[in-house]
Design a protein around this motif. Structure first.
Motif, mmCIF file in Angstrom:
data_model
loop_
_atom_site.group_PDB
_atom_site.id
_atom_site.type_symbol
_atom_site.label_atom_id
_atom_site.label_comp_id
_atom_site.label_asym_id
_atom_site.label_seq_id
_atom_site.Cartn_x
_atom_site.Cartn_y
_atom_site.Cartn_z
ATOM 1 N N ILE A 113 17.109 2.696 -1.150
ATOM 2 C CA ILE A 113 15.830 2.772 -1.852
ATOM 3 C C ILE A 113 14.760 2.463 -0.824
ATOM 4 C CG2 ILE A 113 14.397 1.816 -3.688
ATOM 5 C CD1 ILE A 113 16.972 0.933 -5.092
ATOM 6 N N TRP A 114 13.860 3.431 -0.593
ATOM 7 C CA TRP A 114 12.927 3.321 0.526
ATOM 8 C C TRP A 114 11.472 3.381 0.059
ATOM 9 C CZ3 TRP A 114 15.827 8.042 2.911
ATOM 10 C CH2 TRP A 114 17.131 7.661 3.247
ATOM 11 N N PRO A 115 10.750 2.271 0.048
ATOM 12 C CA PRO A 115 9.313 2.311 -0.221
ATOM 13 C C PRO A 115 8.626 3.154 0.864
ATOM 14 C CG PRO A 115 10.152 0.075 -0.360
ATOM 15 C CD PRO A 115 11.246 0.907 0.237
ATOM 16 N N THR A 116 7.779 4.087 0.447
ATOM 17 C CA THR A 116 7.251 5.074 1.391
ATOM 18 C C THR A 116 5.804 5.432 1.071
ATOM 19 O OG1 THR A 116 9.468 6.026 1.624
ATOM 20 C CG2 THR A 116 7.629 7.387 2.357
ATOM 21 N N GLN A 118 19.199 -2.623 -8.723
ATOM 22 C CA GLN A 118 18.415 -1.477 -9.181
ATOM 23 C C GLN A 118 19.011 -0.169 -8.668
ATOM 24 O OE1 GLN A 118 15.799 -1.556 -11.393
ATOM 25 N NE2 GLN A 118 16.156 0.659 -11.380
ATOM 26 N N GLY A 119 19.503 -0.181 -7.427
ATOM 27 C CA GLY A 119 20.152 1.008 -6.901
ATOM 28 C C GLY A 119 21.363 1.398 -7.730
ATOM 29 N N LEU A 120 22.145 0.407 -8.170
ATOM 30 C CA LEU A 120 23.305 0.677 -9.013
ATOM 31 C C LEU A 120 22.886 1.238 -10.368
ATOM 32 C CD1 LEU A 120 25.396 -2.531 -8.189
ATOM 33 C CD2 LEU A 120 25.820 -0.206 -7.364
ATOM 34 N N LYS A 121 21.798 0.691 -10.927
ATOM 35 C CA LYS A 121 21.300 1.199 -12.212
ATOM 36 C C LYS A 121 20.881 2.662 -12.083
ATOM 37 C CE LYS A 121 19.496 -3.243 -13.921
ATOM 38 N NZ LYS A 121 18.250 -3.988 -14.261
ATOM 39 N N TRP A 122 20.136 2.977 -11.029
ATOM 40 C CA TRP A 122 19.681 4.354 -10.837
ATOM 41 C C TRP A 122 20.847 5.302 -10.582
ATOM 42 C CZ3 TRP A 122 14.853 3.090 -7.372
ATOM 43 C CH2 TRP A 122 13.736 2.913 -8.215
ATOM 44 N N SER A 171 0.803 -1.218 0.000
ATOM 45 C CA SER A 171 0.000 0.000 0.000
ATOM 46 C C SER A 171 0.836 1.269 0.000
ATOM 47 C CB SER A 171 -0.930 0.014 1.227
ATOM 48 O OG SER A 171 -0.178 -0.039 2.430
ATOM 49 N N TRP A 172 2.147 1.159 -0.066
ATOM 50 C CA TRP A 172 2.979 2.361 -0.105
ATOM 51 C C TRP A 172 2.892 3.004 -1.480
ATOM 52 C CZ3 TRP A 172 6.690 1.212 -3.716
ATOM 53 C CH2 TRP A 172 7.015 -0.139 -3.879
ATOM 54 N N ASP A 173 3.379 4.241 -1.568
ATOM 55 C CA ASP A 173 3.142 5.050 -2.772
ATOM 56 C C ASP A 173 4.346 5.180 -3.695
ATOM 57 O OD1 ASP A 173 0.382 5.901 -2.094
ATOM 58 O OD2 ASP A 173 1.386 6.847 -0.390
ATOM 59 N N VAL A 174 5.521 5.473 -3.157
ATOM 60 C CA VAL A 174 6.686 5.744 -4.007
ATOM 61 C C VAL A 174 7.939 5.093 -3.436
ATOM 62 C CG1 VAL A 174 5.839 7.944 -4.915
ATOM 63 C CG2 VAL A 174 7.168 7.914 -2.783
ATOM 64 N N TYR A 175 8.928 4.904 -4.310
ATOM 65 C CA TYR A 175 10.285 4.610 -3.877
ATOM 66 C C TYR A 175 11.021 5.941 -3.709
ATOM 67 C CZ TYR A 175 9.710 -0.147 -5.867
ATOM 68 O OH TYR A 175 9.296 -1.408 -6.169
ATOM 69 N N ILE A 176 11.683 6.121 -2.594
ATOM 70 C CA ILE A 176 12.589 7.254 -2.440
ATOM 71 C C ILE A 176 14.005 6.735 -2.678
ATOM 72 C CG2 ILE A 176 13.474 9.060 -0.916
ATOM 73 C CD1 ILE A 176 10.903 8.881 0.675
ATOM 74 N N PHE A 177 14.627 7.231 -3.745
ATOM 75 C CA PHE A 177 16.006 6.856 -4.042
ATOM 76 C C PHE A 177 16.907 7.962 -3.503
ATOM 77 C CE2 PHE A 177 19.600 6.871 -7.252
ATOM 78 C CZ PHE A 177 20.249 5.773 -6.697
#
Length: 302
Positions: A87-90, A161-165, A46-52
């Motif tokens: 990377i934080w789902p938030t 994914q963190g490395l890609k971003w 139910s979280w909304d965004v990833y905070i990178f």
């Protein structure tokens, strides 16, 4: 029967059976409720965004050393490029979710093939007693929540994914291109505007304020993504720190930051601050000692 002692009443087998049945029923209800809570938490999507979040190592090191006596930094504290924090789902307006699935503990072997890249781009800055403590924390607190959708099926994909971003959204390049370089003071709105111009979406800027000097340091830059990895505005995220001075967004700026309003922030060159003395090879130290002796003798005999 001795006087003053109450008569002992025998408890019937029926009463024992009823009491035991009630105990089993209540226990099962509690276990079932607990299981539902855990299951919901483990599959919560139910979280909304990833905070990178990318951070500036020198500022992270300063913040870490300021937090407690004996806190020391790794050599990564002197890196000259921005590194990944996580990377934080938030959920909008909330912190987290965190620690979503305790059945998925960190496994160092799962990221063995990424370790060299992680050391360079997602490098631990605080010195901890346990190796991999930083990556372990990020996976178990945040990665197990990102794991609830197919894009992050496992630990390897989370870190990859963190490395890609970090390659695609490189804050070092963005700030350098905007003329924002270490060793100077900047208005936080200039930093925010540089990131907004580069990516077209509202970022969030975080600072660290020294408790003694009250100097403010550029600490983190956060950009946000939806669940299909499209970059989106970070409007609506909440990030609580003890240096929280975040302003409410306005129609004109949407400038989210927890930096002190109307105060320039420092973009430090290195940490510890000031930079440590250079380390010379032994042969160079010997030459320096000889030169110092010659200089001293020259002074003494003049």
């Amino acid at each position: 029967m001795p006087p003053g002692r109450p008569a002992h009443k025998n408890i019937s087998p029926t009463t024992v059976i009823i009491a035991f049945t009630l105990f089993i029923f209540v226990s099962c209800s509690l276990i079932n409720s607990f299981y539902k809570i855990i299951s919901t938490r483990m599959t919560d999507n139910s979280w909304d965004v990833y905070i990178f979040t990318q951070n500036w190592p020198a500022s992270v090191c300063l913040a870490w050393e300021e937090k407690g006596k004996g806190h020391m930094c790794m050599s990564a504290g002197n890196k000259t490029s921005w590194t990944i924090h996580g990377i934080w789902p938030t959920k909008f307006g909330e912190i987290g979710p965190n620690y979503c699935n305790t059945s998925l503990p960190f496994d160092p072997e799962a990221i063995y093939g990424l370790k060299d890249e992680l050391e360079a781009a997602w490098s631990p800055i605080q010195k901890h007693k346990q190796s991999n403590a930083f990556w372990k924390h990020e996976w178990e607190k945040h990665g197990t929540c990102a794991n609830t959708i197919p894009f992050y099926p496992n630990e390897f994909e989370y870190f990859n994914q963190g490395l890609k971003w970090s390659r695609q959204y490189n804050i070092t390049n963005v700030l350098n291109s905007a003329g924002i370089t270490p060793g100077r003071m900047y208005n936080v709105s200039a930093v925010w505007a540089a990131v907004k111009q580069a990516y077209g979406k509202n970022p969030h800027i975080a600072c660290f304020t020294d408790s003694i000097t009250k100097a403010s340091f550029l600490l983190e830059i956060r950009i946000c993504f939806n669940k299909t990895f499209e970059i989106v505005d970070c409007d609506g995220i909440k990030y609580r720190t003890r240096w929280d001075h975040r302003r409410k967004p306005t129609v004109s700026s949407g400038n989210f930051t927890d930096c002190v309003p109307n105060q320039p922030v420092e973009y430090p060159i290195t940490s510890p601050y000031p930079p440590p003395s250079p380390e010379y090879p032994k042969e160079d130290i010997f030459i320096l000692d000889v030169l110092k002796t010659i200089q001293f003798l020259g002074w003494a005999t003049s």
